[in-house]
Design a protein around this motif. Structure first.
Motif, PDB file in Angstrom:
ATOM      1  N   VAL A  81      56.542   3.291   5.132  1.00  0.00           N
ATOM      2  CA  VAL A  81      57.044   2.738   6.577  1.00  0.00           C
ATOM      3  C   VAL A  81      56.736   3.881   7.716  1.00  0.00           C
ATOM      4  N   GLU A 114      62.602   2.524  10.032  1.00  0.00           N
ATOM      5  CA  GLU A 114      61.899   1.676  11.122  1.00  0.00           C
ATOM      6  C   GLU A 114      62.211   2.526  12.503  1.00  0.00           C
ATOM      7  N   LEU A 145      59.101   2.061  15.015  1.00  0.00           N
ATOM      8  CA  LEU A 145      58.636   0.725  14.940  1.00  0.00           C
ATOM      9  C   LEU A 145      59.425  -0.414  15.916  1.00  0.00           C
TER      10      LEU A 145
END
Ligand SMILES: CC(C)(COP(=O)(O)OP(=O)(O)OC[C@H]1O[C@@H](n2cnc3c(N)ncnc32)[C@H](O)[C@@H]1OP(=O)(O)O)[C@@H](O)C(=O)NCCC(=O)NCCSC(=O)C[C@H](O)C(=O)O
Ligand SMILES: [Mg+2]
Length: 357
Positions: free
Chosen positions: A108, A140, A145
């Motif tokens: 990730v 995230e 993200l």
């Protein structure tokens, strides 16, 4: 279980909003490769345009002493290869393994913006998805993200099958579920020793004629996976996510592989795993509706107008329910045709012919 009011709220401050709809992208074959295997890795740029999904596998089939090489290989490949419209997925190690935490943190953080879906093996119940869901949200947020990662569960434990409906609805990230027949067989203590496919011993036999028990009685091999695939399809349909058949381990037996894939297609699955380049074309053929079926579907839709009432076409009654089935086939065909000009041409040619009849 989260309250319905909070279902679509991010699970960590700074994480992207979870998806409201799962994108229905072509995923006829999820092509597995070992990102730590140099020979396979060099083939990835050539294979990418031929497949709908490429999956860097970190779990079973990767030796314990090659786990880090596979993880690092996937990071390198994701950063250097242009996948075009092909999706990039990964299968991380199981949640009880010593590798999964590093798999998730590394992937990730390093390539979260390139990955589409994270496949989680050996999911037992909603609690496993909840764990991954929260961890992904935290990662995230840390990685900054803006697009949420999706989660795909493998149905390969007896408790996973017993809990398949709650797994399918455990998170808005749930993209789909695959059948993992090999681990499922072991978990259920089935007496098979294969990776998917049938077994000649699982059969039914016609009744005896007279006193003779050994002669003249036809046997029919039965499908070991029918119950599980059907249950998985229902759970996925109920929650708006996508079902897949998993692996067919006898790479040489392209005929039985095609049969297994087709059974899954007809029951509602959208794709299957390809373990070897030889299985890519099989999945493409099976999970793309045949041109004659697309032509028929389009003909019925055209004849049914607003979809209500009943009409006869070539001696067969059509009504609301048959036009809905035809829409499933026609919509899939349109989505695939948008990606594949050859398929688009084959569908249009067959439709023209059918309408001229
Ligand atoms: C099954 C394999 C081990 C076979 O590999 P190999 O013996 O090398 O086959 P070939 O000699 O026929 O290969 C020809 C060339 O193609 C390359 N190759 C092979 N497979 C792939 C692939 N998947 N992607 C890309 N390229 C591939 C070979 O390197 C050869 O190259 P070259 O020598 O240069 O010509 C192998 O196919 C393999 O490992 N496949 C993946 C296996 C896998 O991912 N297994 C895990 C999924 S199934 C599972 O986990 C069970 C499930 O969870 C459940 O519970 O049911
Ligand atoms: Mg497995």
């Amino acid at each position: 279980m989260r309250s319905p009011k909070d279902f679509f709220a991010p699970l960590a401050v700074g994480a992207p909003d979870p998806p409201r709809q799962i994108p229905v992208l072509p995923s006829r074959m999820i092509h597995f490769f070992d990102p730590g295997n140099e020979k396979m890795a060099t083939k990835v740029p050539g294979i990418a345009p031929q497949v709908d999904v490429l999956l860097g596998n970190l779990e079973d089939a990767i030796r314990a002493d090659r786990k880090e090489a596979a993880r690092n290989g996937l990071v390198r490949i994701a950063k250097s290869v242009d996948f075009g419209r092909t999706q990039l997925w990964t299968r991380v190690n199981s949640l009880d393994s010593p590798w999964v935490l590093d798999d998730l943190i590394t992937l990730v953080t390093e390539i979260g913006d390139r990955l589409d879906v994270i496949m989680v093996p050996k999911v037992e119940g909603a609690q496993d998805i909840h764990y991954v869901d929260r961890l992904l949200a935290q990662l995230e947020a840390r990685a900054g993200l803006t697009r949420p990662l999706l989660v795909h569960a493998i149905l390969e434990t007896a408790s996973g099958v017993a809990n398949v409906e709650e797994i399918a609805g455990a998170s808005p990230r749930m993209q789909g579920i695959s059948l993992g027949p090999a681990d499922l067989a072991a978990s259920r203590r089935m007496k098979t020793t294969r990776v998917g496919g049938g077994h000649p011993g699982y059969l039914v036999r016609t009744d005896p004629v007279g006193e003779e028990l050994d002669e003249g009685r036809t046997t029919y091999q039965q499908d070991l996976w029918h119950y599980t695939v059907a249950r998985m399809v229902d759970a996925c349909a109920m929650h708006g996510i996508l079902p897949y058949y998993g692996p067919f381990g006898d790479i040489r037996d392209t005929v039985a592989c095609e049969d297994q894939f087709r059974n899954a297609f007809l029951l509602g699955c959208v794709g299957a795993w390809s373990l070897h380049p030889a299985q890519i074309e099989i999945a493409k053929k099976v999970f793309s509706p045949a041109p004659r079926d697309v032509a028929w579907a389009r003909k019925v839709i055209g004849a049914m107008g607003d979809g209500t009432g009943a009409v006869m076409i070539e001696g067969k009654m059509q009504d609301d329910a048959s036009v809905k089935q035809c829409r499933v086939v026609a919509e899939l065909a349109d989505a695939l045709a948008a990606r594949d000009p050859e398929l688009a041409e084959a569908y249009d040619a067959a439709t023209e012919e059918a309408l001229a009849e």
